[in-house]
Design a protein around this motif. Sequence first.
Motif, PDB file in Angstrom:
ATOM      1  N   GLY A 286       0.796  -1.220   0.000  1.00  0.00           N
ATOM      2  CA  GLY A 286       0.000   0.000   0.000  1.00  0.00           C
ATOM      3  C   GLY A 286       0.827   1.266   0.000  1.00  0.00           C
ATOM      4  O   GLY A 286       0.295   2.356   0.250  1.00  0.00           O
TER       5      GLY A 286
ATOM      6  N   ILE B 219       2.749   4.640  -0.901  1.00  0.00           N
ATOM      7  CA  ILE B 219       2.389   5.750  -1.788  1.00  0.00           C
ATOM      8  C   ILE B 219       3.606   6.067  -2.661  1.00  0.00           C
ATOM      9  O   ILE B 219       4.667   6.418  -2.140  1.00  0.00           O
ATOM     10  CB  ILE B 219       1.940   6.974  -0.977  1.00  0.00           C
ATOM     11  CG1 ILE B 219       0.743   6.596  -0.080  1.00  0.00           C
ATOM     12  CG2 ILE B 219       1.576   8.133  -1.897  1.00  0.00           C
ATOM     13  CD1 ILE B 219       0.286   7.694   0.853  1.00  0.00           C
TER      14      ILE B 219
ATOM     15  N   ASP C 123      -0.616   2.266  -3.646  1.00  0.00           N
ATOM     16  CA  ASP C 123      -2.002   2.740  -3.569  1.00  0.00           C
ATOM     17  C   ASP C 123      -2.412   3.400  -4.877  1.00  0.00           C
ATOM     18  O   ASP C 123      -3.491   3.979  -4.966  1.00  0.00           O
ATOM     19  CB  ASP C 123      -2.178   3.696  -2.391  1.00  0.00           C
ATOM     20  CG  ASP C 123      -1.762   5.119  -2.712  1.00  0.00           C
ATOM     21  OD1 ASP C 123      -0.819   5.292  -3.525  1.00  0.00           O
ATOM     22  OD2 ASP C 123      -2.360   6.061  -2.169  1.00  0.00           O
TER      23      ASP C 123
ATOM     24  N   PRO D 260       4.979   6.558   3.635  1.00  0.00           N
ATOM     25  CA  PRO D 260       3.634   6.242   4.119  1.00  0.00           C
ATOM     26  C   PRO D 260       2.952   5.174   3.277  1.00  0.00           C
ATOM     27  O   PRO D 260       3.308   4.938   2.118  1.00  0.00           O
ATOM     28  CB  PRO D 260       2.900   7.575   3.988  1.00  0.00           C
ATOM     29  CG  PRO D 260       3.598   8.256   2.849  1.00  0.00           C
ATOM     30  CD  PRO D 260       5.040   7.872   2.976  1.00  0.00           C
TER      31      PRO D 260
ATOM     32  N   HIS E  73      -1.122   3.401   2.474  1.00  0.00           N
ATOM     33  CA  HIS E  73      -2.564   3.656   2.579  1.00  0.00           C
ATOM     34  C   HIS E  73      -3.316   2.340   2.331  1.00  0.00           C
ATOM     35  O   HIS E  73      -3.083   1.684   1.318  1.00  0.00           O
ATOM     36  CB  HIS E  73      -3.007   4.692   1.551  1.00  0.00           C
ATOM     37  CG  HIS E  73      -4.462   5.019   1.662  1.00  0.00           C
ATOM     38  ND1 HIS E  73      -4.956   5.831   2.657  1.00  0.00           N
ATOM     39  CD2 HIS E  73      -5.526   4.628   0.917  1.00  0.00           C
ATOM     40  CE1 HIS E  73      -6.254   5.945   2.507  1.00  0.00           C
ATOM     41  NE2 HIS E  73      -6.631   5.218   1.468  1.00  0.00           N
ATOM     42  N   PRO E  74      -4.154   1.931   3.291  1.00  0.00           N
ATOM     43  CA  PRO E  74      -4.415   2.583   4.579  1.00  0.00           C
ATOM     44  C   PRO E  74      -3.252   2.379   5.546  1.00  0.00           C
ATOM     45  O   PRO E  74      -2.402   1.527   5.325  1.00  0.00           O
ATOM     46  CB  PRO E  74      -5.674   1.872   5.076  1.00  0.00           C
ATOM     47  CG  PRO E  74      -5.582   0.522   4.464  1.00  0.00           C
ATOM     48  CD  PRO E  74      -4.971   0.715   3.116  1.00  0.00           C
ATOM     49  N   ILE E  75      -3.216   3.188   6.610  1.00  0.00           N
ATOM     50  CA  ILE E  75      -2.133   3.104   7.585  1.00  0.00           C
ATOM     51  C   ILE E  75      -2.123   1.727   8.237  1.00  0.00           C
ATOM     52  O   ILE E  75      -3.158   1.246   8.705  1.00  0.00           O
ATOM     53  CB  ILE E  75      -2.285   4.211   8.647  1.00  0.00           C
ATOM     54  CG1 ILE E  75      -2.264   5.588   7.970  1.00  0.00           C
ATOM     55  CG2 ILE E  75      -1.170   4.125   9.675  1.00  0.00           C
ATOM     56  CD1 ILE E  75      -2.692   6.723   8.866  1.00  0.00           C
TER      57      ILE E  75
ATOM     58  N   THR F  47       2.523  10.100   7.045  1.00  0.00           N
ATOM     59  CA  THR F  47       1.844   9.288   8.064  1.00  0.00           C
ATOM     60  C   THR F  47       2.582   8.008   8.424  1.00  0.00           C
ATOM     61  O   THR F  47       2.091   7.245   9.256  1.00  0.00           O
ATOM     62  CB  THR F  47       0.420   8.942   7.599  1.00  0.00           C
ATOM     63  OG1 THR F  47       0.483   8.342   6.303  1.00  0.00           O
ATOM     64  CG2 THR F  47      -0.455  10.187   7.555  1.00  0.00           C
TER      65      THR F  47
ATOM     66  N   GLU G 169      -3.829  14.642   9.996  1.00  0.00           N
ATOM     67  CA  GLU G 169      -3.841  13.514  10.915  1.00  0.00           C
ATOM     68  C   GLU G 169      -3.385  13.872  12.324  1.00  0.00           C
ATOM     69  O   GLU G 169      -3.423  13.031  13.220  1.00  0.00           O
ATOM     70  CB  GLU G 169      -2.928  12.396  10.380  1.00  0.00           C
ATOM     71  CG  GLU G 169      -3.422  11.723   9.120  1.00  0.00           C
ATOM     72  CD  GLU G 169      -4.565  10.758   9.415  1.00  0.00           C
ATOM     73  OE1 GLU G 169      -4.689  10.322  10.573  1.00  0.00           O
ATOM     74  OE2 GLU G 169      -5.322  10.441   8.486  1.00  0.00           O
TER      75      GLU G 169
END
Length: 320
Positions: free
Chosen positions: A11, A13, A51, A75, A77-79, A109, A131
Amino acid sequence: MHRVAVLALDGVIPFELGIPGRIFTAAIGSDGEPLYEVIVCTLDGRPVRTDAGFTIAVDHTVEVLAAVDTVIIPPVHPIEINMAGRLPELVASALARIPAGIRIVSICTASYLLAAAGLLDGRPATTHWFEADRFQRMFPRVKVDPDVLFVDDGDVLTSAGAASGIDLCLHLVRRDHGSDVANRAARLCVVPPWRDGGQAQYIEHPVPPLSAASTAPTRAWALERLPEPLSLAELAAHAGMSVRTFTRRFRDEVGLTPGQWLTGQRLERARHLLESSGLPIDIVARQAGFGTGISLRQHFRTSVGVSPAVYRRTFRTRNR
């Protein structure tokens, strides 16, 4: 050569994943030799989904994390944590492989991953402004600063959203090799060597309409006159605004007061002179706009944490 490992999780980025490789490979020494080696790894060496609808393949597993100087986590996504703030077992195991003393960096994130691993307990950190409140509620032991572009706490560094990863990577190059190398890398990547202000300029204020007067010309004018005493009234007069309007618009555009911005620019000028010349401290102070060596030393200790002389010994030696 400084080895940097970038941990790509499922996921990931893509934009942030590519930042370390782009910035660090642009950092070259005076002889043209690369100063960093960038290695991308996944948990098991297999491809991971991004992502953005495509998959990336890598050549390394997390075993490389034990043999590098810096680990950077972009980061996802999702975390990848649950509501209790716990990491997936494989991710926790990967982070546990990183020996003490290795520099650990999160972009955007990915700070959630460091916090869930306990690496930010009691430490200052930042994350994407959107966030920040949720992050602070989930990890109350972290000292969250939602306004800055990045936080350098020595061996653990965190950055704000997306492009602030560029700011942080350039900061690392500057910290490792000085301003000249970092500025050259920034020029090669066609990005500013540093950005004024912090996340506040993106959170609180919309971009002024094109028809509105901007403080940018006055900032450029001031940069050409840093050795001179520049008052707020003079800056406002140059911009053709009242002091009140100029101060408000300046903060809207930059995220700092005019005085804070001016001091920051003078500190950057002083850093450059300390790194690139043998000028006496008093001359550096005058050329940077601090007037006296005493004033420069006070500002330098407050902002940098060391005296100008110590900074010069550290960074001028590295640049030779």
